[in-house]
Design an enzyme around this catalytic site. Structure first.
Site, PDB file in Angstrom:
ATOM      1  N   GLU A   1      -4.886   3.896  -7.024  1.00 19.36           N
ATOM      2  CA  GLU A   1      -4.527   3.959  -5.610  1.00 19.36           C
ATOM      3  C   GLU A   1      -5.093   2.739  -4.889  1.00 19.36           C
ATOM      4  OE1 GLU A   1      -2.905   6.789  -5.181  1.00 19.36           O
ATOM      5  OE2 GLU A   1      -2.844   7.211  -3.029  1.00 19.36           O
TER       6      GLU A   1
ATOM      7  N   SER B   1       4.324  12.541  -9.557  1.00 23.15           N
ATOM      8  CA  SER B   1       3.310  12.934  -8.572  1.00 23.15           C
ATOM      9  C   SER B   1       2.705  14.263  -9.015  1.00 23.15           C
ATOM     10  CB  SER B   1       3.917  13.021  -7.186  1.00 23.15           C
ATOM     11  OG  SER B   1       4.946  13.966  -7.208  1.00 23.15           O
ATOM     12  N   LEU B   2       1.730  14.722  -8.272  1.00 19.32           N
ATOM     13  CA  LEU B   2       1.020  15.936  -8.675  1.00 19.32           C
ATOM     14  C   LEU B   2       1.512  17.133  -7.877  1.00 19.32           C
ATOM     15  CD1 LEU B   2      -2.569  14.440  -8.625  1.00 19.32           C
ATOM     16  CD2 LEU B   2      -1.245  15.000 -10.654  1.00 19.32           C
TER      17      LEU B   2
ATOM     18  N   CYS C   1       9.491  -2.169  27.984  1.00 14.90           N
ATOM     19  CA  CYS C   1       9.966  -2.503  29.319  1.00 14.90           C
ATOM     20  C   CYS C   1      10.031  -4.027  29.362  1.00 14.90           C
ATOM     21  CB  CYS C   1       8.991  -1.989  30.377  1.00 14.90           C
ATOM     22  SG  CYS C   1       9.331  -2.738  31.979  1.00 14.90           S
TER      23      CYS C   1
ATOM     24  N   CYS D   1      11.781   2.437  32.754  1.00 16.31           N
ATOM     25  CA  CYS D   1      10.326   2.297  32.788  1.00 16.31           C
ATOM     26  C   CYS D   1       9.738   3.219  33.868  1.00 16.31           C
ATOM     27  CB  CYS D   1       9.949   0.843  33.069  1.00 16.31           C
ATOM     28  SG  CYS D   1       8.170   0.612  33.237  1.00 16.31           S
TER      29      CYS D   1
ATOM     30  N   ASP E   1     -22.912 -16.682  -1.613  1.00 13.71           N
ATOM     31  CA  ASP E   1     -21.520 -16.888  -1.213  1.00 13.71           C
ATOM     32  C   ASP E   1     -21.218 -18.367  -1.151  1.00 13.71           C
ATOM     33  OD1 ASP E   1     -21.447 -14.245  -0.929  1.00 13.71           O
ATOM     34  OD2 ASP E   1     -20.719 -14.222   1.151  1.00 13.71           O
TER      35      ASP E   1
ATOM     36  N   ARG F   1       5.045   2.921  -6.600  1.00 13.71           N
ATOM     37  CA  ARG F   1       5.627   4.098  -7.218  1.00 13.71           C
ATOM     38  C   ARG F   1       7.142   4.166  -7.010  1.00 13.71           C
ATOM     39  NH1 ARG F   1       6.072   9.833  -7.759  1.00 13.71           N
ATOM     40  NH2 ARG F   1       6.697  10.265  -5.639  1.00 13.71           N
TER      41      ARG F   1
ATOM     42  N   LYS G   1      -5.361  20.160  -1.828  1.00 13.49           N
ATOM     43  CA  LYS G   1      -5.454  19.346  -0.608  1.00 13.49           C
ATOM     44  C   LYS G   1      -6.336  20.045   0.419  1.00 13.49           C
ATOM     45  CE  LYS G   1      -1.602  17.055   0.423  1.00 13.49           C
ATOM     46  NZ  LYS G   1      -1.217  15.731   0.883  1.00 13.49           N
TER      47      LYS G   1
ATOM     48  N   CYS H   1       6.261  -5.720  36.197  1.00 12.59           N
ATOM     49  CA  CYS H   1       5.921  -4.323  35.897  1.00 12.59           C
ATOM     50  C   CYS H   1       4.395  -4.165  36.010  1.00 12.59           C
ATOM     51  CB  CYS H   1       6.419  -3.988  34.492  1.00 12.59           C
ATOM     52  SG  CYS H   1       6.021  -2.322  33.988  1.00 12.59           S
TER      53      CYS H   1
ATOM     54  N   ASP I   1      -6.464   8.615  -0.446  1.00 12.41           N
ATOM     55  CA  ASP I   1      -5.315   8.671   0.445  1.00 12.41           C
ATOM     56  C   ASP I   1      -4.823   7.250   0.722  1.00 12.41           C
ATOM     57  OD1 ASP I   1      -3.426   9.844   1.933  1.00 12.41           O
ATOM     58  OD2 ASP I   1      -4.707  10.365   3.629  1.00 12.41           O
TER      59      ASP I   1
ATOM     60  N   TYR J   1      -7.216   5.601 -11.772  1.00  9.24           N
ATOM     61  CA  TYR J   1      -7.507   6.970 -12.202  1.00  9.24           C
ATOM     62  C   TYR J   1      -6.640   7.505 -13.340  1.00  9.24           C
ATOM     63  CZ  TYR J   1      -3.973   7.442  -8.507  1.00  9.24           C
ATOM     64  OH  TYR J   1      -2.877   7.294  -7.713  1.00  9.24           O
TER      65      TYR J   1
ATOM     66  N   LYS K   1      -9.089  12.747  -4.418  1.00  8.98           N
ATOM     67  CA  LYS K   1      -7.688  12.361  -4.226  1.00  8.98           C
ATOM     68  C   LYS K   1      -7.660  11.318  -3.108  1.00  8.98           C
ATOM     69  CE  LYS K   1      -3.062  14.234  -3.805  1.00  8.98           C
ATOM     70  NZ  LYS K   1      -2.557  13.282  -2.824  1.00  8.98           N
TER      71      LYS K   1
ATOM     72  N   GLU L   1     -11.617  14.914  -9.747  1.00  7.79           N
ATOM     73  CA  GLU L   1     -11.684  13.585  -9.110  1.00  7.79           C
ATOM     74  C   GLU L   1     -11.334  13.692  -7.635  1.00  7.79           C
ATOM     75  OE1 GLU L   1      -8.840  11.105 -11.088  1.00  7.79           O
ATOM     76  OE2 GLU L   1      -9.667  11.597 -13.053  1.00  7.79           O
TER      77      GLU L   1
ATOM     78  N   LYS M   1      -7.817  17.685 -13.463  1.00  6.77           N
ATOM     79  CA  LYS M   1      -7.013  17.277 -14.626  1.00  6.77           C
ATOM     80  C   LYS M   1      -7.602  17.859 -15.906  1.00  6.77           C
ATOM     81  CE  LYS M   1      -6.095  12.791 -12.499  1.00  6.77           C
ATOM     82  NZ  LYS M   1      -6.399  11.369 -12.479  1.00  6.77           N
TER      83      LYS M   1
ATOM     84  N   ASP N   1     -18.264 -20.252  -2.965  1.00  9.39           N
ATOM     85  CA  ASP N   1     -17.229 -20.983  -2.228  1.00  9.39           C
ATOM     86  C   ASP N   1     -17.092 -22.416  -2.724  1.00  9.39           C
ATOM     87  OD1 ASP N   1     -16.779 -18.757  -0.791  1.00  9.39           O
ATOM     88  OD2 ASP N   1     -17.867 -19.397   0.999  1.00  9.39           O
TER      89      ASP N   1
ATOM     90  N   CYS O   1       8.186   0.770  36.700  1.00 12.30           N
ATOM     91  CA  CYS O   1       8.923  -0.187  37.536  1.00 12.30           C
ATOM     92  C   CYS O   1      10.432   0.083  37.553  1.00 12.30           C
ATOM     93  CB  CYS O   1       8.652  -1.616  37.086  1.00 12.30           C
ATOM     94  SG  CYS O   1       9.416  -2.020  35.521  1.00 12.30           S
TER      95      CYS O   1
HETATM   96  S1  IVH Z   1      -3.321  11.234 -11.052  1.00 11.56           S
HETATM   97  C1  IVH Z   1       0.402  11.929 -13.679  1.00 11.56           C
HETATM   98  N1  IVH Z   1      -5.512  11.025  -9.666  1.00 11.56           N
HETATM   99  O1  IVH Z   1      -1.790  11.447  -5.476  1.00 11.56           O
HETATM  100  C2  IVH Z   1      -0.738  11.960 -12.755  1.00 11.56           C
HETATM  101  N2  IVH Z   1      -3.446  10.785  -8.521  1.00 11.56           N
HETATM  102  O2  IVH Z   1       0.977  13.345  -5.800  1.00 11.56           O
HETATM  103  C3  IVH Z   1      -0.889  10.738 -11.962  1.00 11.56           C
HETATM  104  N3  IVH Z   1      -3.703  10.249  -6.129  1.00 11.56           N
HETATM  105  O3  IVH Z   1       0.994   9.722  -6.653  1.00 11.56           O
HETATM  106  C4  IVH Z   1      -1.670  10.871 -10.716  1.00 11.56           C
HETATM  107  N4  IVH Z   1      -5.886  10.209  -6.106  1.00 11.56           N
HETATM  108  O4  IVH Z   1      -0.854   8.394  -5.552  1.00 11.56           O
HETATM  109  C5  IVH Z   1      -4.165  11.005  -9.628  1.00 11.56           C
HETATM  110  N5  IVH Z   1      -7.555  10.793  -8.600  1.00 11.56           N
HETATM  111  C6  IVH Z   1      -6.222  10.776  -8.564  1.00 11.56           C
HETATM  112  C7  IVH Z   1      -5.511  10.514  -7.369  1.00 11.56           C
HETATM  113  C8  IVH Z   1      -4.112  10.539  -7.388  1.00 11.56           C
HETATM  114  C9  IVH Z   1      -4.802  10.054  -5.391  1.00 11.56           C
HETATM  115  C10 IVH Z   1      -2.325  10.180  -5.592  1.00 11.56           C
HETATM  116  C11 IVH Z   1      -1.355   9.375  -6.402  1.00 11.56           C
HETATM  117  C12 IVH Z   1      -0.251  10.329  -6.761  1.00 11.56           C
HETATM  118  C13 IVH Z   1      -0.432  11.431  -5.763  1.00 11.56           C
HETATM  119  C14 IVH Z   1      -0.085  12.745  -6.358  1.00 11.56           C
END
Ligand code: IVH
Length: 682
Positions: free
Chosen positions: A172, A83-84, A423, A405, A34, A136, A311, A429, A117, A224, A115, A113, A287, A38, A408
């Site tokens: 993500e 979105s999915l 407050c 409050c 490091d 997005r 999910k 207080c 968060d 992804y 998902k 894959e 997918k 640096d 107090c």
């Molecule tokens: S694929 C067209 N892969 O989940 C497909 N999405 O509602 C594009 N997410 O908006 C998305 N992990 O933010 C994909 N391995 C993954 C993911 C992923 C998280 C999120 C992403 C997306 C939402 C789906």
């Protein structure tokens, strides 16, 4: 150095630092220390300052953050960011697989894959250089957060190899749990409300106006998806390998699955295995692998037909909301907490749940006596996610957030743009005063351990202390004989705290010792809003005394590194209060350190954020002196070696076990001399 030479050196340093960044952050396999890194970065920074015309667009110096963005530019996505389709049911996953196979007419291969968060991001590379990062938004257009995203070290500013075509990648951005917890601890320290979960923290971070602040947030990413064709790429799996070779971060936890059984195995393995991941996932994405089949299946208005998200179910139970209690914190923020009929959830008995703020109560429309659903997701404390309306008793009235409050009686206020009620009665207080006293004596502040465990509360309740300066006026007779019975908690016995001779002596000694606590920690102990440990250090080293800080203007404050407008305003406001000035004078009279001592004056931040394990015997300094130097120069001492240790500072007779551990973890072992060089003493 001639300009020509400087240009060459800038190019060379940029490339080399990029390579080391990739080795360190993406491959997790650094090849230099490091310290060396640096030093190279510092050299580059200096050269760029001198020759700004030669600074490259992908310079790693951008990682520290560009200037403030007043408003994010809205950018239209070239390919919509869909979105999915989500499901919680295995049956619906089966329906999806059947639908796909029926449309294709033959068995299909899938990629499974995790998902992640966090927040979705689209990255655009042109000529191999990161030119834009967009959120997005509504899927059609999002916010240009390029300068913020550039601070995330796992996102390459330049791609590896010589891919020159425009490349768009989707992924993500998220905050690993450990960093999230640390961030929340720091926020609580400075009186900022903690984030409810890592996702909110990531989303909040990526939308901050100051990229320098974003640079401090522990963000990470996985990519992804590529929304366009790539040369020689026929499957999604190949696309991921393709972008991985370009230096983008792609997870290894991906599986090619040919059968329904394999898909459900992946799902079930990760429903269990996710607990061991360092970050949160909320499901699995399935997918279709072949891109030609993806194209054939196409899209609905909102989602691709070739993918689905399964999910995970958060563990959820139903119980009765008995009452709502309002807690007032050190800064006066009022937090509603639900008292629940005790219920078993994910292995623990839950009796309380967070309700966060008035908006959430209104949104959920919870009423006392309601049957509510409680979940334990990524949150630290369980939360109420809904109400079972079928079981609502007739006549149940909506909850009205308190106006005064509970401690107090002062009318609460709500600042514009903030969700919390406060407050404003900070001087009288009780929980605010007690909270400030607790903060003052806490370990990282004045470290008056002998006053811990509820003792400060007794002193306050008996009317002996109202502000920190009162502590220094306590006498033996004030304290001797004080008592308090602490009521029993669940499964505990009631406790009695009594101040006998030994306790009293310890307390008085602890208070006396605190007079030696250096000025930066005293400043932190005062509990000025937004002045946490690091900010206190910066202010203390810059202004050197409380008097200089007190008379500093807004302009003088904001020039200090890391001091923004919010902190500057808060400091000025704090010193405007006569009661604070009076307290400072009393602290001064009692000998509390309100300025830097001579030897504390020569300090810098060169070791900022670095942790050291000191081991062995040294030639020129005692071990304690070395430890002190580490802190003075902004570093941190830790007692044992872990993967998070930056350096092991080894003297003579370093223990063989420590040495072996450091070597195994690849942590650089440095000598006393190398350390002195680092801080500029040699
Ligand atoms: S694929 C067209 N892969 O989940 C497909 N999405 O509602 C594009 N997410 O908006 C998305 N992990 O933010 C994909 N391995 C993954 C993911 C992923 C998280 C999120 C992403 C997306 C939402 C789906």
């Amino acid at each position: 150095m001639t300009p020509e030479e400087a240009k060459k050196r800038i190019e060379q340093l940029t490339r080399e630092l990029q390579r080391h960044n990739y080795n360190y952050y993406v491959l997790n396999n650094p090849v230099i220390s490091d310290y060396e890194y640096d030093m190279m970065l510092k050299e580059l920074e200096e050269l760029e300052k001198k020759y700004p015309q030669f600074k490259l667009p992908d310079s790693p110096t951008q990682r520290v953050g560009a200037d403030i963005t007043k408003e994010f530019k809205t950018v239209k996505h070239k390919y919509p960011m869909l979105s999915l389709a989500n499901t919680y049911s295995e049956g619906e996953v089966r329906d999806f697989l059947n639908r796909v196979e029926k449309a294709v007419g033959s068995p299909v291969e899938y990629v499974c894959e995790l998902k992640y968060d966090g927040v979705a991001i689209s990255l655009i590379y042109n000529n191999g250089i990161l030119v834009q990062a967009v959120t997005r938004g509504d899927g059609i257009q999002g916010d240009d957060v390029t300068n913020n995203v550039k601070t995330i070290r796992t996102i390459p500013l330049r791609l590896l190899g010589d891919y020159k075509d425009e490349l768009e990648v989707r992924g993500e951005i998220f905050m690993p749990r450990e960093g999230f917890e640390k961030l929340n601890r720091e926020r609580e320290e400075i009186g900022e409300p903690p984030f409810a979960n890592p996702r909110n923290a990531a989303a909040g971070s990526i939308k901050m106006q100051d990229p320098k602040e974003v640079a401090k947030r522990p963000l990470d990413n996985f990519m992804y998806y590529v929304p366009h064709d790539l040369p020689g790429v026929e499957t999604h799996y190949q696309a991921l390998q393709f972008i991985k070779k370009l230096g983008l971060k792609v997870s290894n936890n991906i599986a090619l699955c040919k059968t329904e059984k394999e898909i459900f195995e992946f799902i079930n393995d990760w429903d269990e295995g996710r607990k061991n991941l360092p970050f949160d996932i909320d499901g699995i994405v399935i997918k279709v692998n072949r891109i030609d089949i993806q194209k054939k299946l196409g899209y609905t208005a909102k989602n691709p037909r070739w993918a689905i998200a399964y999910k995970f179910k958060a563990e959820r139970v139903e119980t009765v909301l008995l009452s709502i209690e309002y807690q007032v914190g050190r800064t006066g923020a009022v937090t509603p907490v639900a008292n629940l009929k005790p219920v078993l959830l994910a292995g623990t008995v839950v009796k309380r749940a967070s309700l966060h703020n008035a908006d959430i109560i209104a949104q959920l429309d919870v009423r006392i006596g309601d049957y509510v659903f409680v979940e334990k997701g990524g949150e630290i404390i369980p939360k109420i996610v809904g109400v079972n309306l079928e079981k609502r008793k007739p006549g149940a009235k909506p909850v009205k957030f308190i106006e005064y409050c509970p401690e107090c009686g002062t009318k609460l206020v709500r600042k514009e743009g903030e969700a919390a009620y406060y407050c404003p009665n900070e001087d009288a207080c009780p929980p605010q005063i007690k909270g400030k006293l607790e903060h003052f004596i806490s370990r990282k502040a004045m470290n008056i351990e002998s006053l811990g465990e509820g003792k400060i509360e007794i002193l306050y309740d008996k009317g002996l202390v109202k502000d920190p300066a009162d502590l220094y006026e306590l006498t033996y007779d004030d304290l001797y004989g004080l008592e308090k019975v602490i009521p029993a908690g669940e499964g505990e016995k009631p406790r009695k705290i009594s101040f006998r001779e030994k306790t009293v002596k310890n307390i008085l000694q602890g208070i006396e010792n605190s007079k030696k606590v250096p000025f930066p920690r005293v400043l932190y102990a005062l509990g000025i809003r937004y002045v946490g440990e690091t900010v206190a250090k910066k202010l203390a080293y810059h202004f050197k005394s409380i008097d200089a800080l007190k008379s500093a203007s807004f302009e003088e404050l904001v020039v200090v590194e890391d001091i923004g407008e919010k902190i500057a305003e808060s400091v000025i406001k704090w010193f405007e209060k006569p009661s604070h000035i009076d307290m400072i004078e009393r602290l001064r009279k009692h000998g509390v350190q309100l300025e830097l001592k001579e030897e504390e004056n020569v300090v810098s931040d060169v070791l900022e954020g670095k942790s050291f394990v000191v081991s062995g015997v040294f030639e020129r300094h005692s071990r304690d002196e070395i430890k002190e130097l580490i802190e003075k120069y902004g570093g941190k001492n830790v007692s044992s070696i872990s993967s998070k240790t930056d350096y092991v500072l080894a003297g003579d007779k370093m223990g063989p076990v420590k040495k072996e551990k450091a070597e195994k973890l690849g942590i650089p072992i440095i000598s006393e001399e190398e350390f002195e060089k680092m801080i500029g003493l040699a």
